[in-house]
Design a protein around this motif. Structure first.
Motif, mmCIF file in Angstrom:
data_model
loop_
_atom_site.group_PDB
_atom_site.id
_atom_site.type_symbol
_atom_site.label_atom_id
_atom_site.label_comp_id
_atom_site.label_asym_id
_atom_site.label_seq_id
_atom_site.Cartn_x
_atom_site.Cartn_y
_atom_site.Cartn_z
ATOM 1 N N LYS A 23 -29.993 25.648 66.127
ATOM 2 C CA LYS A 23 -29.682 24.379 65.469
ATOM 3 C C LYS A 23 -29.128 24.599 64.064
ATOM 4 N N GLU A 24 -29.499 25.726 63.449
ATOM 5 C CA GLU A 24 -28.993 26.055 62.116
ATOM 6 C C GLU A 24 -27.689 26.844 62.180
ATOM 7 N N GLY A 25 -27.124 26.989 63.379
ATOM 8 C CA GLY A 25 -25.840 27.676 63.526
ATOM 9 C C GLY A 25 -25.935 29.182 63.603
ATOM 10 N N ILE A 26 -27.120 29.721 63.911
ATOM 11 C CA ILE A 26 -27.313 31.160 64.015
ATOM 12 C C ILE A 26 -27.171 31.579 65.477
ATOM 13 N N TYR A 27 -26.353 32.584 65.727
ATOM 14 C CA TYR A 27 -26.138 33.081 67.085
ATOM 15 C C TYR A 27 -27.341 33.933 67.503
ATOM 16 N N THR A 28 -27.948 33.602 68.651
ATOM 17 C CA THR A 28 -29.144 34.293 69.115
ATOM 18 C C THR A 28 -28.896 34.952 70.468
ATOM 19 N N ILE A 29 -29.527 36.098 70.651
ATOM 20 C CA ILE A 29 -29.460 36.842 71.906
ATOM 21 C C ILE A 29 -30.885 37.148 72.348
ATOM 22 N N VAL A 62 -30.934 48.042 76.951
ATOM 23 C CA VAL A 62 -30.935 46.607 76.620
ATOM 24 C C VAL A 62 -30.445 46.400 75.192
ATOM 25 N N ALA A 63 -30.888 47.262 74.290
ATOM 26 C CA ALA A 63 -30.447 47.161 72.893
ATOM 27 C C ALA A 63 -28.943 47.369 72.780
ATOM 28 N N ASP A 64 -28.404 48.317 73.545
ATOM 29 C CA ASP A 64 -26.969 48.587 73.499
ATOM 30 C C ASP A 64 -26.157 47.379 73.962
ATOM 31 N N ARG A 65 -26.627 46.702 75.003
ATOM 32 C CA ARG A 65 -25.910 45.515 75.478
ATOM 33 C C ARG A 65 -25.954 44.392 74.447
ATOM 34 N N CYS A 66 -27.055 44.287 73.720
ATOM 35 C CA CYS A 66 -27.146 43.275 72.660
ATOM 36 C C CYS A 66 -26.207 43.604 71.505
ATOM 37 N N VAL A 67 -26.114 44.876 71.148
ATOM 38 C CA VAL A 67 -25.214 45.292 70.075
ATOM 39 C C VAL A 67 -23.774 44.955 70.422
ATOM 40 N N GLN A 68 -23.379 45.220 71.645
ATOM 41 C CA GLN A 68 -22.001 44.931 72.059
ATOM 42 C C GLN A 68 -21.721 43.433 72.046
ATOM 43 N N LYS A 69 -22.696 42.635 72.458
ATOM 44 C CA LYS A 69 -22.515 41.178 72.438
ATOM 45 C C LYS A 69 -22.323 40.675 71.013
ATOM 46 N N ILE A 70 -23.115 41.183 70.085
ATOM 47 C CA ILE A 70 -23.013 40.740 68.690
ATOM 48 C C ILE A 70 -21.670 41.144 68.094
ATOM 49 N N LYS A 71 -21.251 42.369 68.327
ATOM 50 C CA LYS A 71 -19.983 42.836 67.760
ATOM 51 C C LYS A 71 -18.802 42.067 68.342
ATOM 52 N N ASN A 72 -18.827 41.792 69.636
ATOM 53 C CA ASN A 72 -17.742 41.022 70.253
ATOM 54 C C ASN A 72 -17.718 39.593 69.740
ATOM 55 N N TYR A 73 -18.891 39.000 69.608
ATOM 56 C CA TYR A 73 -18.963 37.623 69.116
ATOM 57 C C TYR A 73 -18.487 37.538 67.674
ATOM 58 N N SER A 74 -18.890 38.505 66.843
ATOM 59 C CA SER A 74 -18.489 38.512 65.438
ATOM 60 C C SER A 74 -16.977 38.664 65.304
ATOM 61 N N ASN A 76 -14.621 37.820 67.578
ATOM 62 C CA ASN A 76 -13.967 36.584 68.027
ATOM 63 C C ASN A 76 -14.179 35.454 67.026
ATOM 64 N N ARG A 77 -15.343 35.429 66.422
ATOM 65 C CA ARG A 77 -15.644 34.384 65.440
ATOM 66 C C ARG A 77 -14.738 34.504 64.224
ATOM 67 N N TYR A 100 -6.798 32.110 51.184
ATOM 68 C CA TYR A 100 -7.897 33.028 51.468
ATOM 69 C C TYR A 100 -8.701 32.482 52.648
ATOM 70 N N ARG A 101 -9.428 33.377 53.299
ATOM 71 C CA ARG A 101 -10.252 32.992 54.430
ATOM 72 C C ARG A 101 -11.692 32.721 53.967
ATOM 73 N N LYS A 102 -12.236 31.650 54.467
ATOM 74 C CA LYS A 102 -13.620 31.319 54.162
ATOM 75 C C LYS A 102 -14.424 31.356 55.455
ATOM 76 N N ILE A 103 -15.412 32.234 55.515
ATOM 77 C CA ILE A 103 -16.220 32.404 56.717
ATOM 78 C C ILE A 103 -17.677 32.109 56.378
ATOM 79 N N GLU A 104 -18.355 31.367 57.247
ATOM 80 C CA GLU A 104 -19.763 31.100 57.041
ATOM 81 C C GLU A 104 -20.562 32.394 57.201
ATOM 82 N N GLN A 105 -21.816 32.344 56.785
ATOM 83 C CA GLN A 105 -22.648 33.532 56.857
ATOM 84 C C GLN A 105 -22.736 34.049 58.293
ATOM 85 N N ASP A 106 -22.536 35.360 58.436
ATOM 86 C CA ASP A 106 -22.551 36.011 59.745
ATOM 87 C C ASP A 106 -23.980 36.479 60.017
#
Length: 252
Positions: A23-29, A62-74, A76-77, A100-106
């Motif tokens: 709800k606060e806009g944080i990507y969760t896995i 499992v940790a490796d799959r989570c790392v790849q998801k975060i990096k891909n999402y970041s 694309n974001r 300039y580019r303005k990006i919300e907190q990653d």
């Protein structure tokens, strides 16, 4: 990029943190979702899937799959959800504006840390990786699991304890002991949710104007002191008292 891992025994309240964070806009896995997907493919229980998955691909699969998801999402974001704004030089109106580019907190949350090996793996890929642990007594956790009724939840207390022991064998106790933040989930659920929101807004996703507010508070305090001193000076001004006595003497 800031990444936080959430750990805790089954039924402690990890999913509540994930829901509030979303709800606060944080990507969760959820690491549990990775295991549940594997269990559905192999038509076995999540406990068996978790053990077999690590035996086949290693402890960090499992940790490796989570790392790849975060990096891909970041990635694309950054490419899709950035906003371009213009900055004007106030000194020269003729100068072309700079863009300039303005990006919300990653910020990211990984739910379901179980082993110290997973923690080491995340710290290797994410700088300043921190752990959030949730503690709750066994009876409270068991009652929550009975109400939740997820596929891997059991209403048998013996099965519940076996699941706890399986989690402890992975090393979840060591992960909890190394946590940077500790939340206690006992009593009314609303109190726990309030504490979770406070942790997210103050530590995970702090507001940019926090320091600015504290400076204003100091200024207001100094102004109040000045006004109080000024009032005291007027109240105890001896010259006013002398003038009053002088006027009274003239009337007589």
């Amino acid at each position: 990029m800031k990444v936080f891992g959430v750990t805790g025994l089954p039924g402690s309240g990890k999913s509540i943190i994930s829901r509030i964070a979303k709800k606060e806009g944080i990507y969760t896995i959820s690491m549990g979702d990775v295991i549940r997907e594997e269990a559905e493919r192999n038509r076995c229980s999540t406990g068996v899937a978790a053990v077999n998955l690590r035996k086949k691909y290693g402890n960090n699969v499992v940790a490796d799959r989570c790392v790849q998801k975060i990096k891909n999402y970041s990635k694309n974001r950054y490419n899709q959800k950035t906003t371009v704004k213009k900055m004007y030089n106030t000194h020269t109106n003729n100068q072309t504006p700079k863009k300039y580019r303005k990006i919300e907190q990653d910020i990211y949350i990984i739910e379901g840390l179980r082993s110290p090996q997973e923690v080491s793996y995340f710290k290797k890929h994410f700088k300043n990786f921190k752990i959030i642990a949730i503690h709750s007594n066994p009876q409270s956790r068991f009652n929550r699991l009975k109400r939740r009724k997820r596929n891997d939840d059991s209403t048998d207390y013996k099965v519940f304890k076996e699941r706890d022991n399986r989690e402890l064998k992975f090393g979840i106790g060591n992960v909890i002991s190394l946590a940077d933040y500790m939340l206690i989930n006992e009593g009314p659920i609303q109190i726990f949710k309030t504490n979770v929101r406070a942790l997210i807004l103050n530590e995970l996703k702090p507001r940019n104007n926090k320091k600015y507010i504290s400076k204003n508070k100091n200024k207001n305090k100094s102004n109040r002191r000045y006004k109080q001193g000024k009032k005291q000076y007027k109240k105890h001004n001896p010259r006013k008292n002398n003038n009053k006595h002088h006027r009274q003497g003239n009337t007589h």
